[in-house]
Structure formats: structure tokens, C-alpha cells
Design an enzyme around this catalytic site. Sequence first.
Site, PDB file in Angstrom:
ATOM      1  N   THR A 172     -39.815 -51.049  28.762  1.00 26.20           N
ATOM      2  CA  THR A 172     -41.205 -50.443  28.768  1.00 26.20           C
ATOM      3  C   THR A 172     -40.804 -49.031  28.293  1.00 26.20           C
ATOM      4  O   THR A 172     -39.726 -48.656  28.541  1.00 26.20           O
ATOM      5  CB  THR A 172     -41.887 -50.326  29.890  1.00 26.20           C
ATOM      6  OG1 THR A 172     -42.335 -51.882  30.326  1.00 26.20           O
ATOM      7  CG2 THR A 172     -42.849 -49.413  30.119  1.00 26.20           C
ATOM      8  N   GLY A 202     -49.054 -56.605  33.270  1.00 29.86           N
ATOM      9  CA  GLY A 202     -48.269 -55.893  33.896  1.00 29.86           C
ATOM     10  C   GLY A 202     -48.738 -54.586  34.533  1.00 29.86           C
ATOM     11  O   GLY A 202     -50.023 -54.347  34.498  1.00 29.86           O
ATOM     12  N   ASP A 203     -47.939 -53.909  35.059  1.00 31.17           N
ATOM     13  CA  ASP A 203     -48.134 -52.604  35.820  1.00 31.17           C
ATOM     14  C   ASP A 203     -48.612 -51.450  34.544  1.00 31.17           C
ATOM     15  O   ASP A 203     -49.258 -50.494  34.855  1.00 31.17           O
ATOM     16  CB  ASP A 203     -46.830 -51.955  36.677  1.00 31.17           C
ATOM     17  CG  ASP A 203     -45.705 -51.821  35.799  1.00 31.17           C
ATOM     18  OD1 ASP A 203     -45.521 -52.967  34.948  1.00 31.17           O
ATOM     19  OD2 ASP A 203     -45.261 -50.805  35.791  1.00 31.17           O
ATOM     20  N   GLY A 224     -40.088 -51.275  34.489  1.00 33.45           N
ATOM     21  CA  GLY A 224     -39.381 -52.251  35.372  1.00 33.45           C
ATOM     22  C   GLY A 224     -40.344 -53.766  35.562  1.00 33.45           C
ATOM     23  O   GLY A 224     -41.337 -53.758  34.712  1.00 33.45           O
ATOM     24  N   GLY A 226     -42.833 -55.557  36.662  1.00 34.40           N
ATOM     25  CA  GLY A 226     -44.170 -55.092  36.663  1.00 34.40           C
ATOM     26  C   GLY A 226     -44.936 -55.439  38.087  1.00 34.40           C
ATOM     27  O   GLY A 226     -45.793 -54.427  38.759  1.00 34.40           O
TER      28      GLY A 226
HETATM   29  N1  GLY Z   1     -43.295 -52.936  33.348  1.00 32.49           N
HETATM   30  C1  GLY Z   1     -43.771 -53.876  32.414  1.00 32.49           C
HETATM   31  C2  GLY Z   1     -44.487 -55.094  32.931  1.00 32.49           C
HETATM   32  O1  GLY Z   1     -44.026 -55.543  33.788  1.00 32.49           O
HETATM   33  O2  GLY Z   1     -45.115 -55.533  32.181  1.00 32.49           O
END
Ligand code: GLY
Length: 305
Positions: A172, A202-203, A224, A226
Site C-alpha cells: 500500500t 481493505g483498511d 499491511g 487490512g
Molecule cells: N492494507 C491494504 C489492504 O489490506 O487492502
Amino acid sequence: MPTDPVLVVHGGAWAMPDDMVDAHIRGVTNALATGWRVLDRGGSALDAVEEAVVIMEDDETFDAGRGSFLNRDGKVQLDALIMDGATLRAGGVGCVEHLRNPVRAARKILSESPHVYFVGEGAEKLAAEHGLPLCKNEDLVIPREVARLREYQAEAAQHGNDLFAPTISHDTVGAVALDRNGNIAAATSTGGTLNKAPGRLGDSSLIGCGCYADNLSAAVSTTGWGEPIMKLVLAKWTADRISAGNLPEWAAQEAMNHLKQRVNGHGGIIVLNPQGHFGVAHNTPRMAWAYKTVQKQEAGIAREA
Ligand code: GLY
């Protein structure tokens, strides 16, 4: 009195292979230079994080924009969020498939829309209405990622695979900035996790999870795996540690400890407060990062967390 600007960027926390290290360092350094030009001429933190993230979305090295990890169907599906610490305005897009620069669409939402979040076709329609070009999904797919997905799926079919092991790709990009007016901002953009289910969000594009900014606490961008990051609302959790009086260096490390101890998660984080203190931490084998202040500039990739 004007504040000295600060810019911190990251290019993802994961077990990046040796042959991708130099490209990651070059990429975060380029993003830093572009974002810094905005801050240096008195531009806003919001513009600086947008421009820095665009550089990494345009760079195939990173899991953002073209060159992102592919989902289970072999498609690129992108998420992004941008947030302004002065006003708490934010714009996020999720699961977009036809935008080279999802952070630009997120910025349009922040600046031009009363809403905060758009997904899929609705997000693309809004972006097009505001003059952003749409592309074919194939334009975002590169041979390196087709090969990576094939290899992953072949291995998983034979032996099973832990989708969320720290050695598996989930990268990311992100940036946090402080401008001369003392305002902070954050942006995060991602292609998400390798082999993710279509429609999985995701996050990165969720407020308080992959990205957060508030002049009363801090600007934060995470990277990381998410799902654990979302469960902890980790960016806001970290910002809350800053408003409680802690320094970003401490809060960044504490966030990684919390991520590991509470939900066995792994990833990385950059944190910046309005006084210009910042922290960088990760619990993955590597994370690409770079920062610039008026005194100093550095970029790196830790070999060990
Ligand atoms: N941090 C990116 C995702 O998990 O989508």
C-alpha cells in the site's frame, strides 16, 4: 509564524523481495520530492499528500494504481482515502477498476461532494463527471502481477496458503504532511491484497483504519494486512494516543505492538503531529519509507522489523 513543513511517505510494509528494494527506495524518494515541492512553495498539506501518492500510484513498483496486486479474478481493484486535518473533510473510493489515480477521485469527493465515500461504478462515475479519465482494467494489469498471481494460485492449489502470512504480498502507499500554515493531512492508496476476493474492501480507504488526519491529534497512514488493521481502527487508535500527549515515535511503535498482540496483525505505519514530530514503524520484514524536513531527508527499507 509559519510552520516548517514536514513530509513522510511509505511504499508498503511486506516481505518485499531483494530485487524490488532499489525500485521501492527510488519510488518513495520521487514521491517525497514531488510532495515537498508543493509544501516548499507554500501549498497545502492536502495537495502535498495527494501529489506524493499520485507519484506512487503511477509507479508500477507499488501496490497502488497500475501494477497493483491482482484479485482472485485477475483484476486490479483499488481503494484510496484522503483526509484534511484542518476541517476533517475526507474523500474515499473503494473497489474502483477503471481509475489510474484513485487518490485523485478521493480528492474530488473531499472537495466537490457533500459525501465522504463512493464505491465501484458510482465512484468512477463521480470521477468522470469531475474530469478524471477512465481507463480499461487491463491498462492497470502488468505481466509481473499476472505471473505473481499464477504462482500464488498454483502454490495454494497444491499446498494451501496462508493468505495473510507476512511473506505474502499486501502492499500500500501513503503520505502524511504538515504545511506552512500548521495544517496536517494524510492519504493512502492501495490495490489491496494479492488474490483477494472480488469486492473485498481493505483498511486503506476507511476513515480511521488505513488513514486519518486531525489537527488536534495527528495524520496517520497505515499499510499491511487490512483486516486486522480495520478491526482495531488502527489509524484513529494511534491518533488518539497522540491527543493523549504521546509522541508519534512512541505511538507508531505502540500501534505495531497493539496490532501484533491483539489480533496477530502485521503491517506498518507513519504518524505525524502538527508540531512536526513523526514516527515510522512496522512489524513486517521490510517497509519502504522516506521523510523530509527543512533540515534533513532520508529514505530506507529496514531489513528486520
Ligand atoms: N492494507 C491494504 C489492504 O489490506 O487492502
